[in-house]
Design a protein around this motif. Sequence first.
Motif, PDB file in Angstrom:
ATOM      1  N   VAL A  25     -26.249 -18.782 105.604  1.00 50.29           N
ATOM      2  CA  VAL A  25     -26.372 -17.328 105.690  1.00 50.29           C
ATOM      3  C   VAL A  25     -25.673 -16.711 104.479  1.00 50.29           C
ATOM      4  O   VAL A  25     -24.817 -17.343 103.849  1.00 50.29           O
ATOM      5  N   PRO A  26     -26.023 -15.465 104.113  1.00 47.74           N
ATOM      6  CA  PRO A  26     -25.350 -14.833 102.967  1.00 47.74           C
ATOM      7  C   PRO A  26     -23.881 -14.553 103.257  1.00 47.74           C
ATOM      8  O   PRO A  26     -23.549 -13.894 104.239  1.00 47.74           O
ATOM      9  N   GLU A  92     -27.305 -17.854  98.922  1.00 51.03           N
ATOM     10  CA  GLU A  92     -28.157 -16.957  99.721  1.00 51.03           C
ATOM     11  C   GLU A  92     -27.888 -15.497  99.372  1.00 51.03           C
ATOM     12  O   GLU A  92     -28.807 -14.673  99.355  1.00 51.03           O
ATOM     13  N   ALA A  93     -26.622 -15.173  99.081  1.00 47.83           N
ATOM     14  CA  ALA A  93     -26.276 -13.801  98.693  1.00 47.83           C
ATOM     15  C   ALA A  93     -26.679 -13.518  97.247  1.00 47.83           C
ATOM     16  O   ALA A  93     -27.137 -12.423  96.916  1.00 47.83           O
ATOM     17  N   GLU A  95     -29.175 -14.704  95.620  1.00 49.09           N
ATOM     18  CA  GLU A  95     -30.623 -14.492  95.534  1.00 49.09           C
ATOM     19  C   GLU A  95     -31.008 -13.046  95.831  1.00 49.09           C
ATOM     20  O   GLU A  95     -32.081 -12.594  95.438  1.00 49.09           O
ATOM     21  N   ARG A  96     -30.095 -12.329  96.492  1.00 47.85           N
ATOM     22  CA  ARG A  96     -30.381 -10.932  96.835  1.00 47.85           C
ATOM     23  C   ARG A  96     -29.549  -9.955  96.004  1.00 47.85           C
ATOM     24  O   ARG A  96     -29.401  -8.798  96.354  1.00 47.85           O
ATOM     25  N   GLY A  97     -28.989 -10.466  94.901  1.00 51.05           N
ATOM     26  CA  GLY A  97     -28.351  -9.580  93.934  1.00 51.05           C
ATOM     27  C   GLY A  97     -26.850  -9.473  93.998  1.00 51.05           C
ATOM     28  O   GLY A  97     -26.242  -8.746  93.203  1.00 51.05           O
ATOM     29  N   VAL A  98     -26.200 -10.175  94.918  1.00 47.29           N
ATOM     30  CA  VAL A  98     -24.740 -10.097  95.027  1.00 47.29           C
ATOM     31  C   VAL A  98     -24.114 -10.945  93.926  1.00 47.29           C
ATOM     32  O   VAL A  98     -24.451 -12.128  93.785  1.00 47.29           O
ATOM     33  N   ARG A  99     -23.207 -10.363  93.166  1.00 48.82           N
ATOM     34  CA  ARG A  99     -22.619 -11.043  92.023  1.00 48.82           C
ATOM     35  C   ARG A  99     -21.095 -10.961  92.054  1.00 48.82           C
ATOM     36  O   ARG A  99     -20.521 -10.006  92.591  1.00 48.82           O
ATOM     37  N   THR A 100     -20.458 -11.949  91.423  1.00 46.12           N
ATOM     38  CA  THR A 100     -19.001 -11.947  91.275  1.00 46.12           C
ATOM     39  C   THR A 100     -18.561 -10.700  90.520  1.00 46.12           C
ATOM     40  O   THR A 100     -19.154 -10.333  89.497  1.00 46.12           O
ATOM     41  N   VAL A 116     -18.486 -10.991 104.962  1.00 44.38           N
ATOM     42  CA  VAL A 116     -17.418 -10.926 103.961  1.00 44.38           C
ATOM     43  C   VAL A 116     -16.146 -11.510 104.552  1.00 44.38           C
ATOM     44  O   VAL A 116     -15.671 -11.066 105.603  1.00 44.38           O
ATOM     45  N   VAL A 117     -15.595 -12.506 103.868  1.00 44.40           N
ATOM     46  CA  VAL A 117     -14.384 -13.182 104.319  1.00 44.40           C
ATOM     47  C   VAL A 117     -13.254 -12.863 103.339  1.00 44.40           C
ATOM     48  O   VAL A 117     -13.431 -13.046 102.128  1.00 44.40           O
TER      49      VAL A 117
END
Length: 427
Positions: A25-26, A92-93, A95-100, A116-117
């Motif tokens: 999962v993202p 998974e995240a 691929e949907r545009g989430v970046r460091t 979010v952890v």
Amino acid sequence: MFLHIDIDSFFVSAERSRDPGLRGVPVAVGGRSNLEIFSTRRTHIRLMDENRGAFVAPVFYSDRRKSFEEHFIDRIDGRRKIRGIVTTSSYEARERGVRTGMPLAQALRLVPELIVVPNDMLFYHRLSHALALFLAREIPALEQFSIDEFFGDLRGWISDGESEAFAIRLQERIFHRFHLPVSIGIARSKWTAKLATEYAKPYGVLRVDDVKEFIREIPIEKFPGIGRGYRCRLEARGIRTLGELIPLQKLFESWGEPGRQLYRRILGIDDEGIARHPSRQSVGISRTFDPVTDPGEVRRRIMVMARHVAYITLKLGANPTRYFLKINYASGLRAKEGVRVERIFSEALLKAELSKLFDRLHRPGEGAVKLSLSVSDFTHLHPRTLSLLEFEADRKARAITEKMQQIRERFGLDAIRTGNELLHSHT
């Protein structure tokens, strides 16, 4: 052959290793600057510094983990505001545009179901250290390069022909033992192996035999060691790929020894070995926070951070002779300055010199948003003659610092604090 081992999405993978419900999962591990160190209350902060590597920063921690609400949510005028940034995200995240580096609020808008952890640096460092001990038993010549990267030298241990099969078995054993997916690059040069790992991800193994063919179409910014300065020089000549650098040996030689070394690394002919016990070249700490215009509070925070830098420095048994302070302001202004101090190191001396630097760097009315402190030029790495004029006073100050160190090691870094850490001093 050399191996480069990189843990895929390490912080996320670490969290998944203890919570299988996060798999598939993202997920994002988020972080905020640890401003707890500036509290005037006891926080029982300790240091975890067992890992060794060129890019392994020590971690300050307290035993209590915070929830998402405690860590990332600020309430301003009754409104709930999400703070913090993405430290690492799962594939998974991504691929949907989430970046460091992305603000968490933005990441959650992109992926509303994103889990979010809060980061747990102590756990990550301990897991990294356990992996390092495991790898040291599998590969006698091992270098920890960062918290999630390792180099291994297989020469004289595993034949070239068996290196890929060895890497695949090692990858499987790491996953079975630690539940950590790793990617592995293999080459006759450690830096080519590191580059290969980028193209082995995720969870792959890639061996490079023909370096010139491998690098032909790779963008220059992908190579470790080509930073902004070199990239600008090369792009100004219209160069975009590593393959275009192959005939440019004379250009690199014109840049002196650093240029010659970089060229050899790019071509995989550097013949550099493993740094089994790399020496730390400097000690530093930085913190980012909301704008602070009160000069007394900024100075106090510098003194608190100086205590932490002094603690690490003494743990290393080092005697730095250069101190450095940098202040970032909300307006975008950056003020920085260093000072050479060829004396016996102590916490009192460090704080006194940093206070002087602050007096020169302070900009009245400007809001400070980031402080960075560091010490370097250790005398055991660069022998120097220390000042005799202050020798006796410095020796006594060092003895006091060492006594405080013993108490802090037993009861925490804030068991003893100096007055300039507790009060807003405007002097």
